[in-house]
Design a protein around this motif. Structure first.
Motif, PDB file in Angstrom:
ATOM      1  N   VAL A 297       7.367  18.521  86.683  1.00 33.32           N
ATOM      2  CA  VAL A 297       6.390  18.736  85.019  1.00 33.32           C
ATOM      3  C   VAL A 297       5.475  17.327  84.490  1.00 33.32           C
ATOM      4  CG1 VAL A 297       7.964  20.712  85.899  1.00 33.32           C
ATOM      5  CG2 VAL A 297       8.570  18.312  84.506  1.00 33.32           C
ATOM      6  N   LEU A 298       6.338  16.736  84.603  1.00 32.29           N
ATOM      7  CA  LEU A 298       5.184  15.497  84.051  1.00 32.29           C
ATOM      8  C   LEU A 298       4.729  15.228  84.526  1.00 32.29           C
ATOM      9  CD1 LEU A 298       7.785  12.632  84.106  1.00 32.29           C
ATOM     10  CD2 LEU A 298       7.080  14.606  82.167  1.00 32.29           C
ATOM     11  N   ALA A 299       3.892  16.019  85.846  1.00 32.96           N
ATOM     12  CA  ALA A 299       3.213  15.117  86.766  1.00 32.96           C
ATOM     13  C   ALA A 299       1.855  16.886  86.329  1.00 32.96           C
ATOM     14  CB  ALA A 299       3.172  15.531  88.090  1.00 32.96           C
ATOM     15  N   ILE A 300       2.386  17.605  85.832  1.00 36.48           N
ATOM     16  CA  ILE A 300       1.008  18.614  85.472  1.00 36.48           C
ATOM     17  C   ILE A 300       0.566  19.219  83.991  1.00 36.48           C
ATOM     18  CG2 ILE A 300       1.486  19.832  87.497  1.00 36.48           C
ATOM     19  CD1 ILE A 300       2.914  21.917  86.075  1.00 36.48           C
ATOM     20  N   GLY A 301       1.595  18.276  83.351  1.00 38.05           N
ATOM     21  CA  GLY A 301       0.969  17.883  81.425  1.00 38.05           C
ATOM     22  C   GLY A 301       2.436  17.452  81.423  1.00 38.05           C
ATOM     23  N   ALA A 302       3.359  17.195  81.111  1.00 33.05           N
ATOM     24  CA  ALA A 302       5.128  17.722  80.266  1.00 33.05           C
ATOM     25  C   ALA A 302       4.848  15.926  79.725  1.00 33.05           C
ATOM     26  CB  ALA A 302       5.486  18.350  80.508  1.00 33.05           C
ATOM     27  N   ASP A 303       5.353  16.398  78.733  1.00 32.07           N
ATOM     28  CA  ASP A 303       5.312  14.311  77.991  1.00 32.07           C
ATOM     29  C   ASP A 303       7.367  14.615  78.406  1.00 32.07           C
ATOM     30  OD1 ASP A 303       3.358  13.645  76.595  1.00 32.07           O
ATOM     31  OD2 ASP A 303       3.224  15.651  75.645  1.00 32.07           O
ATOM     32  N   TRP A 304       7.559  15.189  78.189  1.00 30.86           N
ATOM     33  CA  TRP A 304       9.121  15.288  78.376  1.00 30.86           C
ATOM     34  C   TRP A 304       9.773  16.552  78.727  1.00 30.86           C
ATOM     35  CZ3 TRP A 304       8.158  16.750  73.680  1.00 30.86           C
ATOM     36  CH2 TRP A 304       8.985  17.884  72.974  1.00 30.86           C
ATOM     37  N   ALA A 305      10.794  16.669  79.719  1.00 30.49           N
ATOM     38  CA  ALA A 305      11.770  17.944  80.364  1.00 30.49           C
ATOM     39  C   ALA A 305      12.954  17.585  79.840  1.00 30.49           C
ATOM     40  CB  ALA A 305      11.409  17.784  81.924  1.00 30.49           C
ATOM     41  N   ASN A 306      13.113  19.296  79.040  1.00 23.54           N
ATOM     42  CA  ASN A 306      14.675  19.677  78.585  1.00 23.54           C
ATOM     43  C   ASN A 306      15.092  20.201  80.273  1.00 23.54           C
ATOM     44  OD1 ASN A 306      13.756  19.234  76.089  1.00 23.54           O
ATOM     45  ND2 ASN A 306      13.336  21.351  75.584  1.00 23.54           N
ATOM     46  N   SER A 307      16.408  19.563  80.059  1.00 24.67           N
ATOM     47  CA  SER A 307      17.457  20.176  80.935  1.00 24.67           C
ATOM     48  C   SER A 307      18.556  20.328  81.160  1.00 24.67           C
ATOM     49  CB  SER A 307      17.655  19.731  82.217  1.00 24.67           C
ATOM     50  OG  SER A 307      18.784  19.997  83.676  1.00 24.67           O
ATOM     51  N   ALA A 308      18.372  22.040  81.117  1.00 21.65           N
ATOM     52  CA  ALA A 308      19.965  22.402  79.957  1.00 21.65           C
ATOM     53  C   ALA A 308      21.157  22.955  81.895  1.00 21.65           C
ATOM     54  CB  ALA A 308      20.170  23.429  79.528  1.00 21.65           C
ATOM     55  N   ARG A 309      20.432  23.546  83.029  1.00 26.18           N
ATOM     56  CA  ARG A 309      21.081  24.438  83.738  1.00 26.18           C
ATOM     57  C   ARG A 309      21.578  23.503  84.244  1.00 26.18           C
ATOM     58  NH1 ARG A 309      18.647  28.810  87.025  1.00 26.18           N
ATOM     59  NH2 ARG A 309      18.183  29.368  85.205  1.00 26.18           N
ATOM     60  N   GLY A 310      21.444  22.223  85.045  1.00 25.57           N
ATOM     61  CA  GLY A 310      22.279  21.210  85.521  1.00 25.57           C
ATOM     62  C   GLY A 310      23.206  20.495  84.743  1.00 25.57           C
ATOM     63  N   PHE A 311      23.423  20.978  84.014  1.00 18.66           N
ATOM     64  CA  PHE A 311      24.768  20.120  82.741  1.00 18.66           C
ATOM     65  C   PHE A 311      25.500  21.771  83.130  1.00 18.66           C
ATOM     66  CE2 PHE A 311      21.121  17.300  81.274  1.00 18.66           C
ATOM     67  CZ  PHE A 311      22.044  16.239  81.652  1.00 18.66           C
ATOM     68  N   MET A 312      24.929  23.083  82.679  1.00 18.81           N
ATOM     69  CA  MET A 312      26.116  23.420  83.079  1.00 18.81           C
ATOM     70  C   MET A 312      26.723  23.444  84.127  1.00 18.81           C
ATOM     71  SD  MET A 312      25.921  25.573  79.875  1.00 18.81           S
ATOM     72  CE  MET A 312      26.223  27.040  80.816  1.00 18.81           C
ATOM     73  N   PHE A 313      25.615  23.344  85.604  1.00 22.55           N
ATOM     74  CA  PHE A 313      26.460  22.911  87.057  1.00 22.55           C
ATOM     75  C   PHE A 313      27.811  21.740  86.159  1.00 22.55           C
ATOM     76  CE2 PHE A 313      22.440  24.930  89.343  1.00 22.55           C
ATOM     77  CZ  PHE A 313      23.065  25.793  88.930  1.00 22.55           C
ATOM     78  N   ALA A 314      26.956  21.000  85.675  1.00 23.83           N
ATOM     79  CA  ALA A 314      28.141  19.847  85.883  1.00 23.83           C
ATOM     80  C   ALA A 314      29.665  19.959  85.243  1.00 23.83           C
ATOM     81  CB  ALA A 314      26.994  18.735  85.329  1.00 23.83           C
TER      82      ALA A 314
ATOM     83  N   GLY B  63      30.477  22.789  84.830  1.00 21.98           N
ATOM     84  CA  GLY B  63      31.768  24.005  85.642  1.00 21.98           C
ATOM     85  C   GLY B  63      31.511  25.483  85.643  1.00 21.98           C
ATOM     86  N   CYS B  64      30.303  25.732  85.447  1.00 23.94           N
ATOM     87  CA  CYS B  64      29.256  26.795  85.569  1.00 23.94           C
ATOM     88  C   CYS B  64      28.886  27.396  86.822  1.00 23.94           C
ATOM     89  CB  CYS B  64      27.732  27.118  84.959  1.00 23.94           C
ATOM     90  SG  CYS B  64      26.949  28.582  85.112  1.00 23.94           S
ATOM     91  N   ILE B  65      29.309  28.596  87.586  1.00 23.05           N
ATOM     92  CA  ILE B  65      29.429  29.177  88.456  1.00 23.05           C
ATOM     93  C   ILE B  65      27.966  29.957  88.614  1.00 23.05           C
ATOM     94  CG2 ILE B  65      31.200  28.316  90.038  1.00 23.05           C
ATOM     95  CD1 ILE B  65      32.430  31.514  89.103  1.00 23.05           C
ATOM     96  N   GLN B  66      27.191  29.914  87.666  1.00 25.20           N
ATOM     97  CA  GLN B  66      26.435  31.534  87.616  1.00 25.20           C
ATOM     98  C   GLN B  66      27.123  32.743  87.597  1.00 25.20           C
ATOM     99  OE1 GLN B  66      23.573  29.933  89.626  1.00 25.20           O
ATOM    100  NE2 GLN B  66      22.175  29.465  88.130  1.00 25.20           N
ATOM    101  N   SER B  67      27.957  32.835  87.254  1.00 19.42           N
ATOM    102  CA  SER B  67      28.818  34.508  86.930  1.00 19.42           C
ATOM    103  C   SER B  67      28.176  35.508  86.262  1.00 19.42           C
ATOM    104  CB  SER B  67      30.117  34.532  86.974  1.00 19.42           C
ATOM    105  OG  SER B  67      30.013  34.250  85.189  1.00 19.42           O
ATOM    106  N   GLN B  68      26.864  35.153  85.150  1.00 17.93           N
ATOM    107  CA  GLN B  68      26.528  35.935  84.665  1.00 17.93           C
ATOM    108  C   GLN B  68      27.226  36.851  83.173  1.00 17.93           C
ATOM    109  OE1 GLN B  68      23.549  38.345  87.679  1.00 17.93           O
ATOM    110  NE2 GLN B  68      21.934  36.713  86.889  1.00 17.93           N
ATOM    111  N   SER B  69      28.682  36.189  83.107  1.00 16.93           N
ATOM    112  CA  SER B  69      29.536  37.007  82.542  1.00 16.93           C
ATOM    113  C   SER B  69      30.237  36.063  80.808  1.00 16.93           C
ATOM    114  CB  SER B  69      31.080  37.011  82.857  1.00 16.93           C
ATOM    115  OG  SER B  69      31.052  35.788  83.290  1.00 16.93           O
ATOM    116  N   CYS B  70      27.769  35.746  80.526  1.00 15.18           N
ATOM    117  CA  CYS B  70      27.969  35.036  79.059  1.00 15.18           C
ATOM    118  C   CYS B  70      28.306  35.818  78.174  1.00 15.18           C
ATOM    119  CB  CYS B  70      27.043  33.835  79.003  1.00 15.18           C
ATOM    120  SG  CYS B  70      26.216  33.501  80.563  1.00 15.18           S
ATOM    121  N   HIS B  71      27.882  36.957  78.551  1.00 16.75           N
ATOM    122  CA  HIS B  71      27.732  37.851  77.269  1.00 16.75           C
ATOM    123  C   HIS B  71      29.460  39.041  76.977  1.00 16.75           C
ATOM    124  CE1 HIS B  71      27.212  39.978  81.010  1.00 16.75           C
ATOM    125  NE2 HIS B  71      26.627  41.395  79.625  1.00 16.75           N
ATOM    126  N   THR B  72      30.419  38.434  77.794  1.00 15.34           N
ATOM    127  CA  THR B  72      31.334  39.407  77.659  1.00 15.34           C
ATOM    128  C   THR B  72      32.643  38.912  77.215  1.00 15.34           C
ATOM    129  OG1 THR B  72      31.773  38.516  80.370  1.00 15.34           O
ATOM    130  CG2 THR B  72      30.858  40.595  80.491  1.00 15.34           C
TER     131      THR B  72
END
Length: 327
Positions: free
Chosen positions: A187-204, A206-215
């Motif tokens: 993303v830096l190569a095509i125009g971004a000055d910085w990158a926001n990352s949430a998914r990797g830290f969620m995995f770190a 313990g998130c297993i993407q059960s898609q039950s966030c709202h329950t």
């Protein structure tokens, strides 16, 4: 939703905002226009997840669903958005103000760009989210079909600002399914000055993407206010995992830059990315994509019919397209 700076009926409260925004720990202000996974949809925090602490922090009532509206009540046109940015900047004592959005119709962002030129008011930064951005509470149809993917949206926003000679005045962030060091580099190569990352830290943590966030029944304790389920998230252990992930991701990025003969992430450009087109052909991203030259949109000599047509359709006074140009 203007949480923490809202009136009883959910509208923007300038006095409460000023009191919050001027505290030392607030370093910048981001207007959230849409979330990548559900652009134009808004959201709900179900009442069974609203604790006393959340209610006090957000300025909402317990025992009721907390609704994040699908649109802002403080502005409804690109020009009004610019004036809202100026208002927040003044109320916060001059702190950086920008907005985050997932690109929808291209003329909508170009309308915002026209409003920048018309008013002379510029955001300090823009974060481009993508349809692949995450929340397990997003409707499947929105996740699959609504919004522009982050990299296409980022390139469009970058090009528009370059074409108006505004790119050096506004910082660009990228957000949406960024996990690895290569994701950051790409993303830096095509125009971004910085990158926001949430998914990797969620995995770190313990998130297993059960898609039950709202329950309120997250099986790993990440996205729940249930005190019993929260016990699954052991903070000292997860904190170390998050630290390790962050450190090793940045180390990997540094190694990739060094392998490319670069000294700093800002030196990455489209010529550093390559895509295979067929079994016998590859192309550099600099060959594959259209990159506008500085001021092209202002002169009218635009490289590519798409950008020219979208610019003609854009309006500073409305997010709706110019019908004459759209015909």
């Amino acid at each position: 939703g203007y949480f923490g700076c809202r009136t009883a009926d959910g509208r923007f409260d300038p006095e409460r905002f000023a009191a919050q925004a001027r505290t030392p720990q607030v370093r910048m202000i981001e207007i959230k226009m849409s979330q990548g996974a559900k652009p134009g949809h808004g959201g709900i925090l179900p009442k069974h997840k609203v604790t006393k602490e959340i209610a006090e922090t957000r300025g909402i009532l317990m025992g009721e669903d907390c609704i994040s509206p699908s649109r802002h009540s403080a502005f409804s046109t690109p020009v009004e958005l610019m004036h809202f940015i100026a208002q927040l900047r003044e109320l916060s004592g001059g702190k950086p103000v920008g907005f985050k959005f997932c690109l929808g119709h291209p003329w909508e962002f170009m309308g915002i760009a026209k409003a920048m030129l018309e008013t002379g008011i510029l955001p300090d930064f823009i974060v481009v989210d993508g349809k692949e951005g995450g929340t397990g509470a997003a409707p499947v149809e929105f996740t699959d079909h609504i919004g522009v993917p982050m990299r296409e949206g980022l390139l469009f926003v970058h090009n528009t600002l370059v074409g108006l000679n505004l790119r050096d005045k506004i910082k660009l962030g990228a957000s949406g399914k960024i996990v690895s060091a290569f994701d950051i580099a790409s993303v830096l190569a095509i125009g971004a000055d910085w990158a926001n990352s949430a998914r990797g830290f969620m995995f770190a943590i313990g998130c297993i993407q059960s898609q039950s966030c709202h329950t309120n029944k997250c099986p790993t304790g990440v996205a729940t206010q249930d005190t019993l389920r929260q016990r699954a998230l052991v903070v000292p252990d997860k904190a170390q995992r998050v630290f390790n992930f962050h450190r090793n991701t940045l180390k990997a990025l540094a190694e990739m830059l060094a392998a490319a003969g670069l000294d700093h992430p800002s030196q990455l450009s489209a010529k550093h990315l390559v895509r295979r087109m067929s079994a016998t052909e590859i192309k550099l991203f600099s060959q594959l994509h259209v990159f506008l030259k500085p001021g092209e949109l202002l002169t009218g000599e635009v490289n590519g019919e798409f950008y020219s047509r979208m610019w003609q359709m854009a309006r500073a006074d409305s997010f709706e397209p110019n019908e004459a140009a759209a015909a």
